[in-house]
Design a protein around this motif. Structure first.
Motif, PDB file in Angstrom:
ATOM      1  N   GLN A  78       0.829  -1.204   0.000  1.00  0.00           N
ATOM      2  CA  GLN A  78       0.000   0.000   0.000  1.00  0.00           C
ATOM      3  C   GLN A  78       0.867   1.260   0.000  1.00  0.00           C
ATOM      4  O   GLN A  78       0.593   2.213  -0.727  1.00  0.00           O
ATOM      5  CB  GLN A  78      -0.921  -0.010   1.213  1.00  0.00           C
ATOM      6  CG  GLN A  78      -1.914   1.122   1.219  1.00  0.00           C
ATOM      7  CD  GLN A  78      -2.903   1.003   2.366  1.00  0.00           C
ATOM      8  OE1 GLN A  78      -2.865   0.075   3.152  1.00  0.00           O
ATOM      9  NE2 GLN A  78      -3.801   1.951   2.449  1.00  0.00           N
ATOM     10  N   LEU A  79       1.942   1.281   0.776  1.00  0.00           N
ATOM     11  CA  LEU A  79       2.840   2.434   0.809  1.00  0.00           C
ATOM     12  C   LEU A  79       3.554   2.609  -0.530  1.00  0.00           C
ATOM     13  O   LEU A  79       3.661   3.719  -1.047  1.00  0.00           O
ATOM     14  CB  LEU A  79       3.870   2.278   1.931  1.00  0.00           C
ATOM     15  CG  LEU A  79       4.922   3.378   2.029  1.00  0.00           C
ATOM     16  CD1 LEU A  79       4.266   4.726   2.299  1.00  0.00           C
ATOM     17  CD2 LEU A  79       5.939   3.037   3.097  1.00  0.00           C
ATOM     18  N   PHE A  80       4.012   1.485  -1.113  1.00  0.00           N
ATOM     19  CA  PHE A  80       4.689   1.553  -2.409  1.00  0.00           C
ATOM     20  C   PHE A  80       3.775   2.158  -3.458  1.00  0.00           C
ATOM     21  O   PHE A  80       4.168   3.061  -4.197  1.00  0.00           O
ATOM     22  CB  PHE A  80       5.161   0.167  -2.840  1.00  0.00           C
ATOM     23  CG  PHE A  80       5.811   0.165  -4.188  1.00  0.00           C
ATOM     24  CD1 PHE A  80       7.143   0.503  -4.324  1.00  0.00           C
ATOM     25  CD2 PHE A  80       5.095  -0.168  -5.331  1.00  0.00           C
ATOM     26  CE1 PHE A  80       7.761   0.521  -5.575  1.00  0.00           C
ATOM     27  CE2 PHE A  80       5.692  -0.155  -6.576  1.00  0.00           C
ATOM     28  CZ  PHE A  80       7.022   0.189  -6.693  1.00  0.00           C
ATOM     29  N   ARG A  81       2.544   1.674  -3.538  1.00  0.00           N
ATOM     30  CA  ARG A  81       1.617   2.166  -4.562  1.00  0.00           C
ATOM     31  C   ARG A  81       1.235   3.637  -4.327  1.00  0.00           C
ATOM     32  O   ARG A  81       0.942   4.360  -5.271  1.00  0.00           O
ATOM     33  CB  ARG A  81       0.386   1.286  -4.621  1.00  0.00           C
ATOM     34  CG  ARG A  81       0.724  -0.090  -5.171  1.00  0.00           C
ATOM     35  CD  ARG A  81      -0.499  -0.991  -5.268  1.00  0.00           C
ATOM     36  NE  ARG A  81      -0.128  -2.334  -5.613  1.00  0.00           N
ATOM     37  CZ  ARG A  81       0.159  -2.742  -6.853  1.00  0.00           C
ATOM     38  NH1 ARG A  81       0.119  -1.891  -7.851  1.00  0.00           N
ATOM     39  NH2 ARG A  81       0.495  -3.990  -7.086  1.00  0.00           N
ATOM     40  N   TRP A  82       1.267   4.094  -3.081  1.00  0.00           N
ATOM     41  CA  TRP A  82       0.980   5.493  -2.781  1.00  0.00           C
ATOM     42  C   TRP A  82       2.154   6.382  -3.200  1.00  0.00           C
ATOM     43  O   TRP A  82       1.958   7.492  -3.680  1.00  0.00           O
ATOM     44  CB  TRP A  82       0.697   5.658  -1.290  1.00  0.00           C
ATOM     45  CG  TRP A  82       0.339   7.046  -0.907  1.00  0.00           C
ATOM     46  CD1 TRP A  82      -0.868   7.663  -1.068  1.00  0.00           C
ATOM     47  CD2 TRP A  82       1.193   8.006  -0.285  1.00  0.00           C
ATOM     48  NE1 TRP A  82      -0.807   8.953  -0.592  1.00  0.00           N
ATOM     49  CE2 TRP A  82       0.442   9.179  -0.099  1.00  0.00           C
ATOM     50  CE3 TRP A  82       2.519   7.984   0.132  1.00  0.00           C
ATOM     51  CZ2 TRP A  82       0.980  10.322   0.478  1.00  0.00           C
ATOM     52  CZ3 TRP A  82       3.050   9.116   0.715  1.00  0.00           C
ATOM     53  CH2 TRP A  82       2.287  10.275   0.883  1.00  0.00           C
TER      54      TRP A  82
END
Length: 97
Positions: A78-82
């Motif tokens: 989730q952090l990577f995609r954000w």
């Protein structure tokens, strides 16, 4: 297997998402090791630069540095995609050369 280039201004990273099928290749690319957590059974990619393991679904990220790739680190999906979006790595590499 080839890492794809993702961008977040001002820097670019090479990144590969960990899966059951790609874990060994990801570990080799990041100079890490693969093992299973004996308590949870989860697949872990242990990286030499960090004690935080990458589990299935996480991304292993390496900064694109002028002298090559920087140290690898794990990022939760989730952090990577954000933080990052897929970019044309060839175009960025040509423009920065």
């Amino acid at each position: 297997m080839t890492a794809k280039v993702y961008g977040r201004r001002p820097n670019l990273v090479d990144a590969i998402q960990v899966s059951e099928q790609t874990a060994e290749a990801v570990a080799a690319w990041a100079d890490g090791k693969v093992r299973r957590d004996p308590q949870t059974g989860k697949l872990l990619v242990r990286l030499p630069q960090t004690t935080i393991p990458a589990v299935v679904g996480d991304w292993v990220v390496r900064d694109l540095m002028p002298d090559g790739l920087g140290p690898a680190r794990a990022m939760r999906d989730q952090l990577f995609r954000w933080c990052f979006e897929l970019v044309d790595g060839d175009r960025y590499r040509r423009n920065s050369a």
